[in-house]
Scaffold this motif. Structure first.
Motif, PDB file in Angstrom:
ATOM      1  N   VAL C 168       0.916  -1.155  -0.072  1.00  0.00           N
ATOM      2  CA  VAL C 168      -0.055  -0.092   0.025  1.00  0.00           C
ATOM      3  C   VAL C 168       0.961   1.296   0.142  1.00  0.00           C
ATOM      4  CG1 VAL C 168      -1.795   1.396   1.445  1.00  0.00           C
ATOM      5  CG2 VAL C 168      -1.850  -1.251   1.369  1.00  0.00           C
ATOM      6  N   PRO C 169       0.835   2.163  -0.859  1.00  0.00           N
ATOM      7  CA  PRO C 169       1.352   3.629  -0.926  1.00  0.00           C
ATOM      8  C   PRO C 169       1.333   4.297   0.326  1.00  0.00           C
ATOM      9  CG  PRO C 169       0.006   3.478  -3.029  1.00  0.00           C
ATOM     10  CD  PRO C 169      -0.399   2.064  -2.068  1.00  0.00           C
ATOM     11  N   GLU C 170       2.465   4.753   0.720  1.00  0.00           N
ATOM     12  CA  GLU C 170       2.631   5.578   2.094  1.00  0.00           C
ATOM     13  C   GLU C 170       1.261   6.383   1.954  1.00  0.00           C
ATOM     14  OE1 GLU C 170       4.253   5.901   4.821  1.00  0.00           O
ATOM     15  OE2 GLU C 170       5.873   4.514   4.189  1.00  0.00           O
ATOM     16  N   LYS C 171       0.897   7.347   0.971  1.00  0.00           N
ATOM     17  CA  LYS C 171      -0.159   8.249   1.095  1.00  0.00           C
ATOM     18  C   LYS C 171      -1.701   7.547   1.484  1.00  0.00           C
ATOM     19  CE  LYS C 171      -1.318   8.962  -3.840  1.00  0.00           C
ATOM     20  NZ  LYS C 171      -0.573   7.646  -4.359  1.00  0.00           N
ATOM     21  N   LEU C 172      -1.613   6.312   1.167  1.00  0.00           N
ATOM     22  CA  LEU C 172      -2.888   5.832   1.536  1.00  0.00           C
ATOM     23  C   LEU C 172      -2.855   4.805   2.860  1.00  0.00           C
ATOM     24  CD1 LEU C 172      -3.873   4.310  -1.977  1.00  0.00           C
ATOM     25  CD2 LEU C 172      -4.820   6.185  -0.823  1.00  0.00           C
ATOM     26  N   ARG C 173      -1.717   5.290   3.594  1.00  0.00           N
ATOM     27  CA  ARG C 173      -1.925   4.808   5.072  1.00  0.00           C
ATOM     28  C   ARG C 173      -2.201   5.821   5.839  1.00  0.00           C
ATOM     29  NH1 ARG C 173       3.964   1.603   5.077  1.00  0.00           N
ATOM     30  NH2 ARG C 173       4.035   0.772   2.843  1.00  0.00           N
ATOM     31  N   PRO C 174      -2.602   5.529   7.186  1.00  0.00           N
ATOM     32  CA  PRO C 174      -3.120   6.543   8.130  1.00  0.00           C
ATOM     33  C   PRO C 174      -1.844   6.931   8.745  1.00  0.00           C
ATOM     34  CG  PRO C 174      -3.674   4.131   9.072  1.00  0.00           C
ATOM     35  CD  PRO C 174      -3.155   4.030   7.569  1.00  0.00           C
ATOM     36  N   THR C 175      -2.021   8.379   9.192  1.00  0.00           N
ATOM     37  CA  THR C 175      -0.901   8.990   9.964  1.00  0.00           C
ATOM     38  C   THR C 175      -1.390   8.944  11.469  1.00  0.00           C
ATOM     39  OG1 THR C 175      -1.882  11.032   9.540  1.00  0.00           O
ATOM     40  CG2 THR C 175      -0.219  10.335   7.900  1.00  0.00           C
ATOM     41  N   PHE C 176      -0.310   9.395  12.121  1.00  0.00           N
ATOM     42  CA  PHE C 176      -0.345   9.329  13.621  1.00  0.00           C
ATOM     43  C   PHE C 176      -0.001  10.683  13.986  1.00  0.00           C
ATOM     44  CE2 PHE C 176       0.498   4.947  12.141  1.00  0.00           C
ATOM     45  CZ  PHE C 176      -0.782   4.167  12.381  1.00  0.00           C
ATOM     46  N   PRO C 177      -0.841  11.710  13.913  1.00  0.00           N
ATOM     47  CA  PRO C 177      -0.538  12.909  14.391  1.00  0.00           C
ATOM     48  C   PRO C 177      -0.385  13.091  15.926  1.00  0.00           C
ATOM     49  CG  PRO C 177      -2.791  12.915  13.689  1.00  0.00           C
ATOM     50  CD  PRO C 177      -2.358  11.708  13.529  1.00  0.00           C
ATOM     51  N   GLU C 178       0.440  14.293  16.024  1.00  0.00           N
ATOM     52  CA  GLU C 178       0.644  14.620  17.616  1.00  0.00           C
ATOM     53  C   GLU C 178      -0.782  14.571  18.388  1.00  0.00           C
ATOM     54  OE1 GLU C 178       4.103  16.164  19.927  1.00  0.00           O
ATOM     55  OE2 GLU C 178       3.664  14.791  18.340  1.00  0.00           O
ATOM     56  N   VAL C 179      -1.592  15.472  17.677  1.00  0.00           N
ATOM     57  CA  VAL C 179      -2.883  15.819  18.260  1.00  0.00           C
ATOM     58  C   VAL C 179      -3.889  15.266  17.064  1.00  0.00           C
ATOM     59  CG1 VAL C 179      -4.477  17.334  19.348  1.00  0.00           C
ATOM     60  CG2 VAL C 179      -2.184  17.794  19.819  1.00  0.00           C
ATOM     61  N   ALA C 180      -4.571  14.175  17.631  1.00  0.00           N
ATOM     62  CA  ALA C 180      -5.528  13.493  16.633  1.00  0.00           C
ATOM     63  C   ALA C 180      -7.046  14.388  16.669  1.00  0.00           C
ATOM     64  CB  ALA C 180      -5.909  12.213  17.051  1.00  0.00           C
ATOM     65  N   THR C 320      -6.878   2.300  -2.889  1.00  0.00           N
ATOM     66  CA  THR C 320      -5.926   1.272  -2.422  1.00  0.00           C
ATOM     67  C   THR C 320      -6.269  -0.033  -3.089  1.00  0.00           C
ATOM     68  OG1 THR C 320      -5.995   2.041  -0.352  1.00  0.00           O
ATOM     69  CG2 THR C 320      -5.254   0.001  -0.421  1.00  0.00           C
ATOM     70  N   ARG C 321      -7.417  -0.502  -3.253  1.00  0.00           N
ATOM     71  CA  ARG C 321      -7.567  -1.766  -4.024  1.00  0.00           C
ATOM     72  C   ARG C 321      -7.144  -1.848  -5.447  1.00  0.00           C
ATOM     73  NH1 ARG C 321     -11.337  -5.397  -2.476  1.00  0.00           N
ATOM     74  NH2 ARG C 321     -12.723  -3.770  -1.499  1.00  0.00           N
ATOM     75  N   GLU C 322      -7.136  -0.554  -6.106  1.00  0.00           N
ATOM     76  CA  GLU C 322      -6.732  -0.454  -7.293  1.00  0.00           C
ATOM     77  C   GLU C 322      -5.014  -0.557  -7.250  1.00  0.00           C
ATOM     78  OE1 GLU C 322      -8.105  -0.043 -10.378  1.00  0.00           O
ATOM     79  OE2 GLU C 322     -10.010  -0.587  -9.302  1.00  0.00           O
ATOM     80  N   SER C 323      -4.505   0.307  -6.343  1.00  0.00           N
ATOM     81  CA  SER C 323      -3.069   0.085  -6.444  1.00  0.00           C
ATOM     82  C   SER C 323      -2.540  -1.134  -6.380  1.00  0.00           C
ATOM     83  CB  SER C 323      -2.497   0.922  -5.292  1.00  0.00           C
ATOM     84  OG  SER C 323      -2.758   0.505  -3.960  1.00  0.00           O
ATOM     85  N   LEU C 324      -3.213  -2.091  -5.574  1.00  0.00           N
ATOM     86  CA  LEU C 324      -2.925  -3.432  -5.456  1.00  0.00           C
ATOM     87  C   LEU C 324      -2.993  -4.415  -6.753  1.00  0.00           C
ATOM     88  CD1 LEU C 324      -4.165  -4.020  -1.747  1.00  0.00           C
ATOM     89  CD2 LEU C 324      -1.873  -3.163  -2.480  1.00  0.00           C
TER      90      LEU C 324
END
Lengths: 300, 78, 326
Positions: C168-180, C320-324
């Protein structure tokens, strides 16, 4: 007897995020509000609307869970508003199909007594038992008069929830005869399974052992929740009570308690149940008269 | 100097119960698998165990402090 | 043999899927994977149909041995993952054989990794779902979190084989910001709170306490004041009390005014505390990846924004499905 009738305000509709619709029929509890919640939600169940996942009647409100990809929340709210106008549970000819159920309770039992004595420091009145305290603040001379009042008139299951199978029950008497008690100052960390508790204007049976803040009045020998589904009444569901059921919390003695426990353990116990067409209008016009009839049907 | 890190977030306790002695003190030698503290999270008290042998040089967090994953909690001298 | 041998259960690893619908009125919450995005992508990576049961890990991962050839993927929170002690890619289609051992190092970001195995976790479905609800012990594997030495059944692995190494490309993964940021629809019983306090509610950062689990997250940070009132019949005398009502999943209640609780997948379904709003469904994925000590903020949004967030997530899943496939 003078009965106070309750006029419901206009319902308040709100979204609980994108997946829930919350409808508050009244800020205060009343049988009128609950009859309305039961009537609207029962029409909704029959309508079988695409995208409606859960229909949860509550005490003086109701909650709908939806899949907003299949039904637009705003369109459903418009429909619910129209139901508020058209569904009139207090019309003379309207009935709710319900069950009358005999629920035996050993009031003032040794097990909940042992529990409540362990948590006196969390109670409003550490010197008294929960029943003694409740009797005093509700103007009963003795504990047995309080038990007579609890056992005397049936309760309506006005909501199921918190945890699986927990029935919130409101006694079917006019507001001036409602028994009301505060919850514990700080919740207990322990409550026996099947404890009969009371908080605010609601009676409950705790489905499983755990924390709890309701005053402890007794113990039911029969379960309201059975994960093993070994008893006949649980064949279709792990949860026995249903919203709209009418339960009579009948005072029993230790001998009957032991007999029911033995039946439950053998797997032969079943609740005494009678199907019943309940008329809210008739009830509100003559609560005591209808309660006599309900008990007559139940024990016929 | 080696350290023991918190593997879970939560509230850090040096004693099994408020009235009991700490699991270990500075200067104690510890062995792998030995419980050295508790971290409370999600209504459970989880034991923090030593993964290697060593001597406790000191604690880097106070009893009752909140700790985060990966935070150094104990310093060891080998 | 088609089982997973659980060498180490981890802190709280449970079998979860899309959830158990239709029993909320009996007090049975849906359960299911808390971060649905990461869970669904994990299934895509191993060629499973949507809704196959996977493992949800909390804070400390399990160590698992495979007993046959399978595709495996790990998504969600960040932690170094190994197979036979060799580092492997996360968010990627992996292959394993009998005797291979999957293991986790300490988490570095997020709270909940997901592990999908081709064929899915093969526990019996209960009321239409394989999700675990630990409070009453129903569904999943014996209704509880995994323990050391459990043997988990796997489903029949006759899926359309995915492409090994698909990532999965990075941009399609969740991020974990300091304050959600949790997009929230304010309302329900927010009339119980003063206007000034409701502003504070959406302005201050709230810290996730140690009492943050699948039932709900308790937060600390601000202190909200209640509007004075005449107590409605049946509500109870505490200012935070209302006549007991249904709680939406994602709803925020404020007992005492200073400890908001956000209810999540194993929610208590009803109770007597004033609720002041509801986190939009998509952002339950976000809160699921926050942990004790992290901070969250409530951002007020309206229904249109909440529905747009759903469309966005669906499009991300499709991308995501397409990218795979490529």
């Amino acid at each position: 007897m003078a009965t106070t009738s309750v006029e419901l305000p206009r319902a308040r509709y709100d979204y609980g995020g994108d997946e829930f619709i919350f409808v508050e029929l009244d800020e205060a509890m009343s049988l009128e509000a609950n009859f309305k919640a039961m009537a609207i939600t029962s029409v909704l169940r029959e309508e079988n609307i695409e995208g409606v996942i859960d229909i949860c009647p509550s005490n003086a409100s109701y909650l709908i869970r939806i899949d907003p990809d299949r039904v637009h929340p705003a369109e459903l709210v418009a429909h619910l508003e129209s139901l508020e106008q058209t569904v009139q549970p207090l019309a003379e000819d309207k009935t709710l199909h319900t069950r009358l159920v005999d629920v035996p309770v050993l009031y003032n039992d040794p097990w909940t007594h042992e529990t409540l004595m362990r948590f006196r420091d969390r109670h409003q009145d550490p010197e008294a038992s929960d029943l003694e305290y409740a009797a005093r603040i509700n103007g009963f001379g003795t504990v047995s008069q309080l038990i007579d009042a609890l056992s005397g008139a049936p309760f309506l299951v006005t909501m199921i929830g918190f945890v699986p199978g927990l029935p919130f029950c409101y006694q079917m008497v006019p507001r001036d005869r409602q028994i009301e008690v505060p919850k514990y100052v700080r919740p207990r960390t322990d409550t026996p399974e099947r404890a009969f508790g009371y908080g605010g204007a609601f009676a409950v049976v705790y489905p499983v052992r755990g924390a709890g803040g309701y005053q402890l009045f007794g113990l039911a020998p029969a379960p309201v929740f059975d994960l093993t589904q070994s008893l006949a009444d649980f064949r279709d569901s792990i949860v026995f009570p249903r919203p709209g059921d009418i339960l009579r919390y009948r005072s029993i003695d230790q001998t009957e308690f032991d007999a029911v426990r033995a039946e439950v353990e053998k797997g032969t116990f079943h609740y005494r149940i009678r199907e019943y067409e309940f008329s809210p209008a008739h009830f509100l016009a003559d609560p005591d008269g209808v309660n006599v009839e309900l008990l007559e049907v139940l024990y016929r | 100097m080696a350290t023991i890190k918190a593997a879970i977030p939560g509230v850090f306790y040096r004693r099994p119960a408020p009235t009991e002695d700490p699991y270990v003190q500075a200067g104690d030698t510890i062995v792998p698998g030995q419980t050295i503290a508790l971290i409370e999270v999600m209504k459970n008290f989880n034991e923090v165990k030593a993964e290697q042998a060593g001597t406790v040089a000191g604690f880097l967090v106070e009893d009752g402090d909140e700790v985060s994953i990966g935070e150094d909690i104990v310093e060891l001298k080998n | 043999m088609s089982e997973l041998l659980v060498h180490r259960g981890g802190l709280h690893t449970t079998v979860q899927d899309i959830g158990r619908d239709g029993h909320y009125s009996l007090g049975i919450p849906p359960s299911g994977a808390m971060d649905q995005y990461s869970y669904r992508v994990a299934n895509m990576l191993v060629g499973n149909p949507d809704g196959a049961a996977a493992l949800e890990v909390t804070y400390v991962g399990p160590r698992i041995e495979f007993t046959d050839d399978r595709y495996v993927a790990v998504t969600g929170a960040e932690a170094a993952v190994t197979v036979n002690s060799e580092p492997v890619e996360r968010w990627s289609t992996l292959t394993v054989r009998a005797g291979d051992v999957l293991d986790f190092a300490m988490l570095t970001a997020g709270a909940r990794p997901y592990i999908a195995v081709s064929g899915g976790i093969g526990v019996d479905s209960y009321l239409g779902s394989r999700s675990t609800y630990t409070l009453t012990g129903l569904g999943g594997f014996q209704g509880r979190a995994l323990k050391n030495d459990d043997r988990l059944p796997l489903g029949d692995d006759s899926v359309a084989p995915p492409t090994v190494g698909s990532t999965v490309p990075e941009k399609l993964r969740p991020t974990f910001p300091e304050v959600a940021t949790l997009r929230t629809m304010i309302g329900l019983c927010s009339y119980r709170i003063t206007d000034e306090s409701m502003r504070e509610f959406t302005e201050v950062p709230w810290k996730v306490t140690k009492d943050a689990d699948r039932i709900g997250y308790r937060l600390r940070g601000g202190s909200l004041r209640f509007v004075d009132r005449k107590v409605p019949h049946g509500a109870g005398s505490d200012p935070a009390n209302v006549v007991d009502l249904g709680y939406p999943i994602g709803s925020i209640q404020v007992p005492g005014g200073d400890e908001p609780i956000v209810l999540l997948n194993d929610a208590v379904t009803a109770g007597g505390y004033a609720t002041v709003g509801t986190v939009v469904s998509v952002d339950r994925d976000t809160i699921a990846q926050t942990k004790s000590g992290d901070q969250v903020r409530f951002e007020p949004v309206d229904l249109d924004a909440a529905l747009a967030a759903r469309r966005d997530r669906r499009e991300r899943l499709e991308r995501t499905r397409e990218s795979l496939r490529r």
